[in-house]
Design an enzyme around this catalytic site. Sequence first.
Site, short mmCIF file in Angstrom:
data_model
loop_
_atom_site.label_atom_id
_atom_site.label_comp_id
_atom_site.label_asym_id
_atom_site.label_seq_id
_atom_site.Cartn_x
_atom_site.Cartn_y
_atom_site.Cartn_z
N ASP A 117 0.78 -1.24 0.00
CA ASP A 117 0.00 0.00 0.00
C ASP A 117 0.81 1.29 0.00
OD1 ASP A 117 -2.64 -0.87 -0.26
OD2 ASP A 117 -2.67 -1.55 1.82
N ASP A 137 -7.08 -4.26 -5.24
CA ASP A 137 -6.72 -2.92 -4.78
C ASP A 137 -5.32 -2.51 -5.23
OD1 ASP A 137 -8.27 -4.70 -3.20
OD2 ASP A 137 -8.32 -3.35 -1.51
N1 GLY Z 1 -7.58 -1.67 0.28
C1 GLY Z 1 -8.48 -2.13 1.26
C2 GLY Z 1 -9.89 -1.75 1.04
O1 GLY Z 1 -10.29 -1.26 0.00
O2 GLY Z 1 -10.67 -1.98 1.94
#
Ligand code: GLY
Length: 397
Positions: A118, A177
């Site tokens: 992330d 994601d």
């Molecule tokens: N990246 C985690 C979510 O979208 O909850």
Amino acid sequence: MTSTIGKWATALAFLVIPAAVHAQQPSKSDMRRLIDENMRFAVKQYQVLKDSTPADRMPRTFQQGRSVTSDTEWWCSGFYPGTLWYLYEYTKDPAVKAEAERRLAILEKEQRYTGNHDIGFMIYCSFGNAYRITGDKRYKIIIDTAAVYQITRYRPSINSIQSWNRNKKLNCPVIIDNMMNLEQLLWVTQQGGNPRYREIALTHANTTLQNHYRPDHSTFHIVDYDLDKGTVIQKVNGQGAHDTSAWSRGQAWGLYGFTMMYRFTKDAKYLNHARNIAQFILKHPNLPADKIPYWDYNAPQIPTARDASAGAIAASALLELGQYVDKKEKEQFVSAAGIMLQSLSSPAYRAKQGENGGFILQHCVGHFLANSEVDVPLTYADYYFLEGLLRYKKWYL
Ligand code: GLY
């Protein structure tokens, strides 16, 4: 899984079902007013958010009347400063800029974060906007460093960046994601950085296109790989309702991610994929008239919780996609995004001034089945909402 869902369906029967809003494409003058009014509202709300967030923490949500904050390692730590930069871009308010700078100062240490994938959300949404708006070279050095650390999670045997570390249930998970984090890599190469970042981003996107998507253009949340054999072990829907459902935010991340891939590459396969995802979302029979999705398109307990974050991300993505398609599709995408932004601006989703812990939007869902962050504000909903408003102003007014 069904019994878990049943349990939560009962437990969450109190959830607010936002009142239907008038779902008609707003006119240009409506949108001009709506954008300006939202920005003024947001500046005042974010003063409340600032006052409820300790100087060494980031806001996370507001639950049961209490502010919840996070450390800077939390995947969402870049969104609050990023939203402040969007607000500053519109208002040029020096107090907003000063707060954005203070929060960047505590976030800076995460430029070497390698605990998960992330670092793109964390550094690019914050320092990326700071650099774009100010041109301050110190911010660019931080983004360049983040890209160095981001690719340490690239796994050549599976042609992907590993999202989360191995855990009891998953061997080498890659989640949809992750498409969002590729923007940082593509940008660094585009700015004259190492071409390897772009190669990795393209390879990862191609693998995602091949392994995450179903024939109907919906995506699984998680594809789990065997690193030694380079094969797929399982495809599951971590944050979704069940393994064959379409988790709403995942569909929005994919739409945004593949639209962004087209921006950097001009490769038609990404554009066509993004168009197909957009049609999956917009033509879905369970998409409500106000175009803000439930937390999962196949949530068995519909109608309960909406996910305003999925609506905000999709709105911003559709506005970019509208730039790349023919007139007919552009009208479809921009009209849908306008309705989404209008819905989010209405009392059905937007907080009352001074309430909601200072967040702008209500009614988001983090992880429904884990009962984590259900029907609450979330930093990324605010971030993509403001981004969408600014994109509308820049491209369509
Ligand atoms: N990246 C985690 C979510 O979208 O909850």
